[in-house]
Design an enzyme around this catalytic site. Sequence first.
Site, PDB file in Angstrom:
ATOM      1  N   SER A   1       1.003  -1.546   0.094  1.00 14.26           N
ATOM      2  CA  SER A   1       0.341   0.150  -0.222  1.00 14.26           C
ATOM      3  C   SER A   1       0.864   1.532  -0.202  1.00 14.26           C
ATOM      4  O   SER A   1       1.578   1.298   0.332  1.00 14.26           O
ATOM      5  CB  SER A   1      -0.393  -0.427   1.283  1.00 14.26           C
ATOM      6  OG  SER A   1      -1.227   1.252   1.444  1.00 14.26           O
TER       7      SER A   1
ATOM      8  N   TYR B   1      -1.143  -0.220  10.161  1.00 15.20           N
ATOM      9  CA  TYR B   1      -0.907  -1.041   8.912  1.00 15.20           C
ATOM     10  C   TYR B   1       0.421  -0.515   7.891  1.00 15.20           C
ATOM     11  O   TYR B   1       1.417  -1.196   7.392  1.00 15.20           O
ATOM     12  CB  TYR B   1      -1.779  -0.003   8.691  1.00 15.20           C
ATOM     13  CG  TYR B   1      -2.827  -0.845   6.985  1.00 15.20           C
ATOM     14  CD1 TYR B   1      -2.935  -1.424   6.496  1.00 15.20           C
ATOM     15  CD2 TYR B   1      -2.402  -0.072   6.261  1.00 15.20           C
ATOM     16  CE1 TYR B   1      -3.042  -2.339   5.723  1.00 15.20           C
ATOM     17  CE2 TYR B   1      -2.645  -0.275   4.679  1.00 15.20           C
ATOM     18  CZ  TYR B   1      -3.504  -1.586   4.717  1.00 15.20           C
ATOM     19  OH  TYR B   1      -3.512  -2.106   2.983  1.00 15.20           O
TER      20      TYR B   1
END
Lengths: 327, 327
Positions: free
Chosen positions: B127, B151
């Site tokens: 990501s 994350y």
Amino acid sequence: MHILVTGAAGMIGRKLTENFAKFGGPGGRAIEALTLIDVAEPPAPAGFAGETVARAADIAAPGVAEAMIAGRPDLVVHLAAIVSGEAEADFDKGYRINLDATRALFEAIRAANAADGYRPRVVFASSIAVFGAPFPEKIGDEFFLTPLTSYGTQKAIAELLLSDYSRRGFLDGIGLRLPTICVRPGKPNKAASGFFSGIIREPLVGEAAVLPVGEDVRHWHASPRSAVGFFRHAAEIDLTALGARRNLTMPGCSATVGDQIAALERVAGKRATALIRREPDPAIERIVAGWPRDFDARRAESLGFRAEASFDEIVRAHVEDELGGKV
Amino acid sequence: MHILVTGAAGMIGRKLTENFAKFGGPGGRAIEALTLIDVAEPPAPAGFAGETVARAADIAAPGVAEAMIAGRPDLVVHLAAIVSGEAEADFDKGYRINLDATRALFEAIRAANAADGYRPRVVFASSIAVFGAPFPEKIGDEFFLTPLTSYGTQKAIAELLLSDYSRRGFLDGIGLRLPTICVRPGKPNKAASGFFSGIIREPLVGEAAVLPVGEDVRHWHASPRSAVGFFRHAAEIDLTALGARRNLTMPGCSATVGDQIAALERVAGKRATALIRREPDPAIERIVAGWPRDFDARRAESLGFRAEASFDEIVRAHVEDELGGKV
């Protein structure tokens, strides 16, 4: 204050511990207790007035991290590691110590933080092995991490954990990417980087040393004395300015092997440099070709970290600290 | 061939699985078996002639990784993750799924590699959350990773593991840093990024949407269709050219919210854009201010990865793929 040092029996660990015993803690604070951990029992520093707990322990074993921080050390210096060559040869052992044990230490601190608000300064020994070729001639502070060894990968992962645990407020961490420490005292070892120290250390005491690479090989160095200084400084400065970017390339001295030999000659004369035998080793030449040559470590410099400005200073530091000032 | 997809019940997982069922495997290879795993049982794709094993499983539970690769899938697409907001709210859950389960998968593959030489292609969904402000207006391929969420930290660590396991020859991995996927089909969700899709998706079906940030906010987007294309392409190209640098920022379209609204107007007229209600939300504005705005993804582009060149194309892809071509 109370200080915990992991890897306290290693070369840097012993020098740092002795320095704490002699000069007190960071910022001149008195040290009441030293907890020293390593895979073999670390030596207690001579002349230390406070309490020393020196223990042999497997830092990746269950419960060891919790035991290490049970006394809530104000400062945790995490030096323990499986070195590059061994982590490459033994994949499981490298990940177990360099990643799992580091995470277990951070997790134990997080649990203590939840229990009683404990939030120590954690100074972590990272390495320029987080960088892998190809890279620019001078590597800047915003260059990406592309380790080419499992050791470098493990150090890079630990850096990311250190930043995240710091950002979440569980600990107050700083990671120091150490240059190749030179001149390492003691016996020659089999590390691919060993010759950088060997070609200085051995001739200074009248012994022969082998140089397996060309004189144009450039690398990034700092003395053991500077390394101790990095850890002391990292333990005492305000880290607010770091924000979430908790890992810093330490300053160093970029020198070619030719520069090293010229510095040795200036300090100890041609009789010393004549003891260097050139025996090119293609395997070592290949490994060293992937290593960083030079850095622009301005972020650490702006925070007050200092290393030697020339390789002459590195040679003189070795003569002063290891040879009683005598060549 | 045999394909394993983790996170197969998610939006990308379902679209990718349906695409495999319809068009065959990467490079046009016939697919004999699909193994689909998610926390809830994934739907079996309609019209697939081969064998489908769809299972609900906790991918971090002991033995699950070994079971997932027991059939030695030729291709492993690892999409399963705890999303950004949840990983920030639940520290343990995020590390357990995004780090530990990913490592368990790689470890199971390493054990199989040692046992019988198994070495699958592994395509990992990373990501742009691996990047955190401050950064340059356009982020290049060699910019360092400074995640500002747990994350993003977990994704960055998984990237490092993927590279190391690939370098050691245990698997043949590639990590794709996905742009914000837009327009996400389905119901509005509570993600801070939800409005990027909402301001297009809702007005296209005559419903109101809230815009919580200013029109000058710039971000990096690609359609779900492009995301499926990234995974297909990553599964079929030769990765030798990547060397040890296995993680790539995917191409995308850099657009301001104003650009998004103008594109919506060109596709669906002022009746659509009139449904956007401006309700500034300082909390969301603050979060979004730390997000990447633009990338120079030339490495992925040179390897043939393609995304939309304009936000108009992104809107049209949504109209074609989700609304039967009708506005």
